[in-house]
Motif scaffolding. Structure first.
Motif, PDB file in Angstrom:
ATOM      1  N   THR A 108       0.838  -1.196   0.000  1.00  0.00           N
ATOM      2  CA  THR A 108       0.000   0.000   0.000  1.00  0.00           C
ATOM      3  C   THR A 108       0.874   1.249   0.000  1.00  0.00           C
ATOM      4  OG1 THR A 108      -1.721  -1.161   1.204  1.00  0.00           O
ATOM      5  CG2 THR A 108      -1.797   1.242   1.267  1.00  0.00           C
ATOM      6  N   GLN A 109       0.519   2.184  -0.860  1.00  0.00           N
ATOM      7  CA  GLN A 109       1.219   3.458  -0.980  1.00  0.00           C
ATOM      8  C   GLN A 109       0.243   4.575  -0.622  1.00  0.00           C
ATOM      9  OE1 GLN A 109       4.533   3.345  -1.814  1.00  0.00           O
ATOM     10  NE2 GLN A 109       4.238   1.127  -1.876  1.00  0.00           N
ATOM     11  N   MET A 110       0.788   5.727  -0.269  1.00  0.00           N
ATOM     12  CA  MET A 110      -0.037   6.894   0.053  1.00  0.00           C
ATOM     13  C   MET A 110       0.250   8.001  -0.953  1.00  0.00           C
ATOM     14  SD  MET A 110      -1.650   5.901   2.735  1.00  0.00           S
ATOM     15  CE  MET A 110      -2.345   7.339   3.508  1.00  0.00           C
ATOM     16  N   LEU A 111      -0.805   8.687  -1.381  1.00  0.00           N
ATOM     17  CA  LEU A 111      -0.614   9.878  -2.207  1.00  0.00           C
ATOM     18  C   LEU A 111       0.094  10.910  -1.352  1.00  0.00           C
ATOM     19  CD1 LEU A 111      -4.072  10.166  -3.995  1.00  0.00           C
ATOM     20  CD2 LEU A 111      -1.934   9.313  -4.936  1.00  0.00           C
ATOM     21  N   ALA A 112       1.153  11.475  -1.877  1.00  0.00           N
ATOM     22  CA  ALA A 112       1.998  12.374  -1.091  1.00  0.00           C
ATOM     23  C   ALA A 112       1.807  13.824  -1.480  1.00  0.00           C
ATOM     24  CB  ALA A 112       3.458  11.963  -1.225  1.00  0.00           C
ATOM     25  N   GLN A 113       0.580  14.196  -1.856  1.00  0.00           N
ATOM     26  CA  GLN A 113       0.224  15.582  -2.162  1.00  0.00           C
ATOM     27  C   GLN A 113       1.228  16.243  -3.090  1.00  0.00           C
ATOM     28  OE1 GLN A 113      -2.596  15.654  -1.722  1.00  0.00           O
ATOM     29  NE2 GLN A 113      -3.314  15.218   0.302  1.00  0.00           N
ATOM     30  N   GLY A 114       1.437  15.617  -4.241  1.00  0.00           N
ATOM     31  CA  GLY A 114       2.280  16.199  -5.276  1.00  0.00           C
ATOM     32  C   GLY A 114       3.714  15.731  -5.266  1.00  0.00           C
ATOM     33  N   GLN A 115       4.158  15.105  -4.198  1.00  0.00           N
ATOM     34  CA  GLN A 115       5.516  14.581  -4.170  1.00  0.00           C
ATOM     35  C   GLN A 115       5.528  13.217  -4.838  1.00  0.00           C
ATOM     36  OE1 GLN A 115       6.705  14.600  -0.088  1.00  0.00           O
ATOM     37  NE2 GLN A 115       7.114  16.793  -0.076  1.00  0.00           N
ATOM     38  N   SER A 116       6.562  12.941  -5.579  1.00  0.00           N
ATOM     39  CA  SER A 116       6.602  11.689  -6.325  1.00  0.00           C
ATOM     40  C   SER A 116       7.242  10.569  -5.525  1.00  0.00           C
ATOM     41  CB  SER A 116       7.377  11.893  -7.627  1.00  0.00           C
ATOM     42  OG  SER A 116       8.718  12.216  -7.345  1.00  0.00           O
ATOM     43  N   LYS A 117       6.914   9.364  -5.950  1.00  0.00           N
ATOM     44  CA  LYS A 117       7.518   8.153  -5.396  1.00  0.00           C
ATOM     45  C   LYS A 117       8.042   7.365  -6.588  1.00  0.00           C
ATOM     46  CE  LYS A 117       7.139   4.428  -2.306  1.00  0.00           C
ATOM     47  NZ  LYS A 117       7.639   4.437  -1.013  1.00  0.00           N
ATOM     48  N   ARG A 118       9.295   6.912  -6.505  1.00  0.00           N
ATOM     49  CA  ARG A 118       9.910   6.173  -7.607  1.00  0.00           C
ATOM     50  C   ARG A 118      10.134   4.716  -7.234  1.00  0.00           C
ATOM     51  NH1 ARG A 118      13.460   8.820 -11.986  1.00  0.00           N
ATOM     52  NH2 ARG A 118      12.433  10.813 -12.214  1.00  0.00           N
ATOM     53  N   PHE A 119      10.042   3.878  -8.275  1.00  0.00           N
ATOM     54  CA  PHE A 119      10.247   2.441  -8.133  1.00  0.00           C
ATOM     55  C   PHE A 119      11.158   1.967  -9.260  1.00  0.00           C
ATOM     56  CE2 PHE A 119       6.008   3.518  -6.678  1.00  0.00           C
ATOM     57  CZ  PHE A 119       5.907   2.869  -5.456  1.00  0.00           C
ATOM     58  N   ASN A 120      11.988   0.975  -8.984  1.00  0.00           N
ATOM     59  CA  ASN A 120      12.769   0.305 -10.018  1.00  0.00           C
ATOM     60  C   ASN A 120      11.946  -0.828 -10.596  1.00  0.00           C
ATOM     61  OD1 ASN A 120      15.285   1.617 -10.100  1.00  0.00           O
ATOM     62  ND2 ASN A 120      15.971   0.527  -8.278  1.00  0.00           N
ATOM     63  N   ILE A 121      12.066  -1.034 -11.908  1.00  0.00           N
ATOM     64  CA  ILE A 121      11.468  -2.183 -12.576  1.00  0.00           C
ATOM     65  C   ILE A 121      12.563  -2.781 -13.461  1.00  0.00           C
ATOM     66  CG2 ILE A 121       9.705  -3.002 -14.174  1.00  0.00           C
ATOM     67  CD1 ILE A 121       8.030  -0.562 -13.411  1.00  0.00           C
ATOM     68  N   ASN A 122      12.851  -4.061 -13.261  1.00  0.00           N
ATOM     69  CA  ASN A 122      13.872  -4.749 -14.048  1.00  0.00           C
ATOM     70  C   ASN A 122      13.188  -5.694 -15.024  1.00  0.00           C
ATOM     71  OD1 ASN A 122      15.969  -3.501 -12.578  1.00  0.00           O
ATOM     72  ND2 ASN A 122      15.794  -5.036 -10.977  1.00  0.00           N
ATOM     73  N   ILE A 123      13.365  -5.433 -16.307  1.00  0.00           N
ATOM     74  CA  ILE A 123      12.777  -6.254 -17.364  1.00  0.00           C
ATOM     75  C   ILE A 123      13.885  -7.138 -17.935  1.00  0.00           C
ATOM     76  CG2 ILE A 123      11.594  -6.221 -19.586  1.00  0.00           C
ATOM     77  CD1 ILE A 123       9.898  -5.109 -17.287  1.00  0.00           C
ATOM     78  N   GLU A 124      13.685  -8.457 -17.896  1.00  0.00           N
ATOM     79  CA  GLU A 124      14.718  -9.395 -18.324  1.00  0.00           C
ATOM     80  C   GLU A 124      14.585  -9.817 -19.787  1.00  0.00           C
ATOM     81  OE1 GLU A 124      14.792 -12.575 -15.496  1.00  0.00           O
ATOM     82  OE2 GLU A 124      15.183 -11.214 -13.833  1.00  0.00           O
ATOM     83  N   GLN A 125      13.395  -9.705 -20.377  1.00  0.00           N
ATOM     84  CA  GLN A 125      13.201 -10.053 -21.785  1.00  0.00           C
ATOM     85  C   GLN A 125      12.131  -9.137 -22.366  1.00  0.00           C
ATOM     86  OE1 GLN A 125      12.046 -14.136 -21.748  1.00  0.00           O
ATOM     87  NE2 GLN A 125      10.120 -13.786 -20.705  1.00  0.00           N
ATOM     88  N   ALA A 126      12.115  -9.007 -23.676  1.00  0.00           N
ATOM     89  CA  ALA A 126      11.128  -8.142 -24.325  1.00  0.00           C
ATOM     90  C   ALA A 126       9.723  -8.558 -23.889  1.00  0.00           C
ATOM     91  CB  ALA A 126      11.271  -8.234 -25.839  1.00  0.00           C
ATOM     92  N   THR A 127       8.925  -7.592 -23.494  1.00  0.00           N
ATOM     93  CA  THR A 127       7.607  -7.884 -22.957  1.00  0.00           C
ATOM     94  C   THR A 127       6.747  -6.629 -22.959  1.00  0.00           C
ATOM     95  OG1 THR A 127       6.439  -8.900 -21.083  1.00  0.00           O
ATOM     96  CG2 THR A 127       8.218  -7.387 -20.540  1.00  0.00           C
ATOM     97  N   THR A 128       5.485  -6.798 -22.646  1.00  0.00           N
ATOM     98  CA  THR A 128       4.587  -5.668 -22.453  1.00  0.00           C
ATOM     99  C   THR A 128       4.414  -5.448 -20.958  1.00  0.00           C
ATOM    100  OG1 THR A 128       3.406  -6.118 -24.501  1.00  0.00           O
ATOM    101  CG2 THR A 128       2.278  -4.755 -22.878  1.00  0.00           C
ATOM    102  N   LEU A 129       4.746  -4.258 -20.507  1.00  0.00           N
ATOM    103  CA  LEU A 129       4.562  -3.878 -19.112  1.00  0.00           C
ATOM    104  C   LEU A 129       3.197  -3.245 -18.954  1.00  0.00           C
ATOM    105  CD1 LEU A 129       5.684  -3.271 -16.190  1.00  0.00           C
ATOM    106  CD2 LEU A 129       6.406  -1.059 -17.126  1.00  0.00           C
ATOM    107  N   LYS A 130       2.468  -3.671 -17.940  1.00  0.00           N
ATOM    108  CA  LYS A 130       1.184  -3.052 -17.613  1.00  0.00           C
ATOM    109  C   LYS A 130       1.193  -2.728 -16.124  1.00  0.00           C
ATOM    110  CE  LYS A 130      -3.790  -3.798 -17.503  1.00  0.00           C
ATOM    111  NZ  LYS A 130      -4.885  -4.751 -17.756  1.00  0.00           N
ATOM    112  N   VAL A 131       1.005  -1.444 -15.809  1.00  0.00           N
ATOM    113  CA  VAL A 131       0.927  -0.990 -14.419  1.00  0.00           C
ATOM    114  C   VAL A 131      -0.365  -0.209 -14.272  1.00  0.00           C
ATOM    115  CG1 VAL A 131       1.997   0.347 -12.573  1.00  0.00           C
ATOM    116  CG2 VAL A 131       3.442  -0.789 -14.274  1.00  0.00           C
ATOM    117  N   ALA A 132      -1.182  -0.600 -13.313  1.00  0.00           N
ATOM    118  CA  ALA A 132      -2.446   0.087 -13.053  1.00  0.00           C
ATOM    119  C   ALA A 132      -2.541   0.419 -11.567  1.00  0.00           C
ATOM    120  CB  ALA A 132      -3.623  -0.797 -13.463  1.00  0.00           C
ATOM    121  N   SER A 133      -3.031   1.612 -11.272  1.00  0.00           N
ATOM    122  CA  SER A 133      -3.254   1.976  -9.874  1.00  0.00           C
ATOM    123  C   SER A 133      -4.657   1.552  -9.476  1.00  0.00           C
ATOM    124  CB  SER A 133      -3.075   3.482  -9.670  1.00  0.00           C
ATOM    125  OG  SER A 133      -4.064   4.201 -10.372  1.00  0.00           O
TER     126      SER A 133
END
Length: 138
Positions: free
Chosen positions: A41-66
Motif C-alpha cells: 500500500t502506498q499513500m498519495l503524497a500531495q504532489g511529491q513523487s515516489k519512484r520504483f525500479n522495474i527490471n525487465i529481463e526479456q522483451a515484454t509488455t509492461l502493464k501498471v495500473a493503480s
C-alpha cells in the motif's frame, strides 16, 4: 574563543549540508523494486513523487495500473505515472483525474524507473481515500 568559532562553523556547515547529502541518496539502488503482482500500500503524497525500479529481463509488455481499496472513493484524487529508461529518458506516461491510471508499454530488456505522483482533494494523508496499490504485469 577561537575553538567556539570553529565548533560553531562546523555545526552550521553540517546543518546546511544535510539536505544536499540527502538529495544525493536517491540512486537506483535506494529505490524499492516493483515486481509482478500487487505492490504494498502506498499513500498519495500531495504532489511529491515516489519512484520504483522495474527490471525487465526479456522483451515484454509492461502493464501498471493503480487501484484504490474497494469501498473507498477515488473522486478528487489525481494520480499519474511516468516510466523512464536507464538513461532517464521518458518512455511512457499515464494519468487520471479519477484516481486510477493504466500504463501499458512494450519494453526491451533493461532497467526502468516508474515515478508515481498524486494528490487528493480531501482527507488527511492517513485517510484510506489517499491509499493506492500498483498492479503490475509483464
Amino acid at each position: 574563543m577561537k575553538i567556539k568559532a570553529i565548533v560553531f562553523s562546523a555545526v552550521v556547515a553540517s546543518i546546511l549540508s544535510t539536505p544536499v547529502l540527502a538529495s544525493l541518496g536517491n540512486t537506483t539502488q535506494d529505490l524499492p523494486l516493483l515486481e509482478r503482482g500487487v505492490s504494498s500500500t502506498q499513500m498519495l503524497a500531495q504532489g511529491q513523487s515516489k519512484r520504483f525500479n522495474i527490471n525487465i529481463e526479456q522483451a515484454t509488455t509492461l502493464k501498471v495500473a493503480s487501484e484504490h481499496f474497494p469501498g473507498f472513493t477515488s473522486t478528487g484524487n489525481r494520480i499519474s505515472a511516468v516510466l523512464y529508461d536507464k538513461t532517464g529518458k521518458q518512455v511512457a506516461e499515464a494519468s487520471s483525474p479519477r484516481g486510477h491510471f493504466e500504463l501499458v508499454r512494450q519494453l526491451q530488456p533493461g532497467n526502468y524507473q516508474l515515478e508515481v505522483t498524486g494528490s487528493s482533494m480531501g482527507g488527511t494523508k492517513e485517510n484510506s481515500n489517499n491509499s493506492y496499490e500498483l498492479h503490475v504485469a509483464y
